[in-house]
Design an enzyme around this catalytic site. Structure first.
Site, PDB file in Angstrom:
ATOM      1  N   SER A  90      82.162  81.322 -22.057  1.00  0.00           N
ATOM      2  CA  SER A  90      82.549  80.928 -23.413  1.00  0.00           C
ATOM      3  C   SER A  90      81.430  80.245 -24.194  1.00  0.00           C
ATOM      4  O   SER A  90      81.520  80.122 -25.413  1.00  0.00           O
ATOM      5  CB  SER A  90      83.765  79.990 -23.360  1.00  0.00           C
ATOM      6  N   LYS A 145      82.376  72.496 -24.641  1.00  0.00           N
ATOM      7  CA  LYS A 145      82.330  73.236 -25.909  1.00  0.00           C
ATOM      8  C   LYS A 145      81.359  72.524 -26.844  1.00  0.00           C
ATOM      9  O   LYS A 145      80.836  71.454 -26.548  1.00  0.00           O
ATOM     10  CB  LYS A 145      83.723  73.287 -26.573  1.00  0.00           C
ATOM     11  N   SER A 253      86.261  82.677 -26.379  1.00  0.00           N
ATOM     12  CA  SER A 253      86.343  81.251 -26.070  1.00  0.00           C
ATOM     13  C   SER A 253      87.715  80.725 -26.460  1.00  0.00           C
ATOM     14  O   SER A 253      88.176  80.912 -27.596  1.00  0.00           O
ATOM     15  CB  SER A 253      85.257  80.475 -26.840  1.00  0.00           C
TER      16      SER A 253
END
Length: 293
Positions: A90, A145, A253
């Site tokens: 991701s 992230k 993602s």
């Protein structure tokens, strides 16, 4: 708390017990035994003979000697730096599945290693930071992230395009993306049958912060976006004390678009570097470090 951390806590606790037992009980006994041996011998003991007496509790001493090392590792891992393994694709192309990154844990505050509550505030995430945090839906899982939205920002994601209205401003700003000119040729040449898995790379200008992202126009998210109250679909306003996070591999993602915001209390730290890569494929090592600093 993950399995490795739990094992480290248990191992440190057990060796601490042996260390204190050795320090308070067994080591004084060995010193007495050494002194008696020196008195009873007509000639001085050799260094080897002295060591044999002082190490007579071999297993106990070995276990106890592990405590200082484990304690230092535990302190560093709990409050300073911790390795984190990238579990998915991701964050491509910045981070690859199998990469190990170093997470600076004190960047967003000195925290209780058990509850993650902040003891001392240091700083807050900035737009563009790559952060590790406790997944809000399952806090026992760590996620990684990139911070896209700060508290008070309005975020809009329409037709694969990202727009941000920074807190206090009146208009959305289009987050521009420039595809790498050789991206298509690189992927066609190296992975002709897996083009949709990796997608096209390019540079995103995140309101002045440039980093690499990946777009895969053949892939579409399998689920609906998270809907915030009565706001239109694909639009969000980041609450106070929360952040909006997205993966660099935009169509592959599962991030804030699907499950909501990252609370400040869930932050673990900021990724500051890759210390080991799970792959040496030069075809997908495209400016990877550029997104970390």
């Amino acid at each position: 708390m993950n399995t490795i951390t739990l094992i480290l806590y248990v191992a440190t606790g057990l060796t601490a017990v042996f260390w204190f037992l050795d320090l308070l009980i067994f080591k004084p006994k060995r010193k007495i035994a050494l002194k008696q041996a020196e008195i009873s011998h007509s000639i001085p003991l050799t260094h080897k003979e002295k060591e044999a007496i002082m190490n007579s509790d071999g297993l106990l001493s070995s276990i106890a000697s592990c405590f200082p090392v484990l304690f230092v590792v535990l302190v560093v891992r709990s409050f300073a730096y911790e390795p984190f393994r990238i579990p998915s694709a991701s964050m491509m192309p910045t981070l690859l599945r199998g990469d190990f990154v170093i997470v600076e844990k004190f960047r967003y505050g000195l925290r209780n290693p058990i509850t993650n509550n902040v003891w001392i505030n240091t700083s807050s995430p900035k737009r563009g930071d790559i952060v590790v945090f406790k997944y809000p839906e399952k806090p026992e899982i760590d996620y990684i992230k990139r911070i896209i939205g700060l508290p008070g920002d309005a975020i809009m994601f329409k037709g694969g395009e990202l727009f941000i209205k920074p807190n206090g401003e009146s208009e959305y700003k289009h987050i521009t993306y420039v595809q790498d000119p050789d991206s298509l040729q690189v992927w066609n040449k190296r992975n002709p049958e897996h083009l949709s898995e990796y997608g096209m790379t390019g540079t995103e200008n995140l309101l002045g912060y440039e980093h690499k992202i990946m777009h895969d126009k053949t892939s579409r998210p399998p689920e609906m976006f998270f809907v915030q109250g009565n706001r239109p679909y694909g639009e969000w306003v980041v609450p106070e004390g929360h952040y909006f996070a997205m993966g660099d591999n935009r169509e592959n993602s599962r991030d804030s678009r699907f499950w909501g915001f990252v609370p400040d209390k869930n932050l673990v730290g900021r990724a500051v570097g890759i210390w080991f890569s799970g792959t040496m494929d030069a075809g997908i090592r495209i400016d990877r470090l550029g997104g970390l600093e």
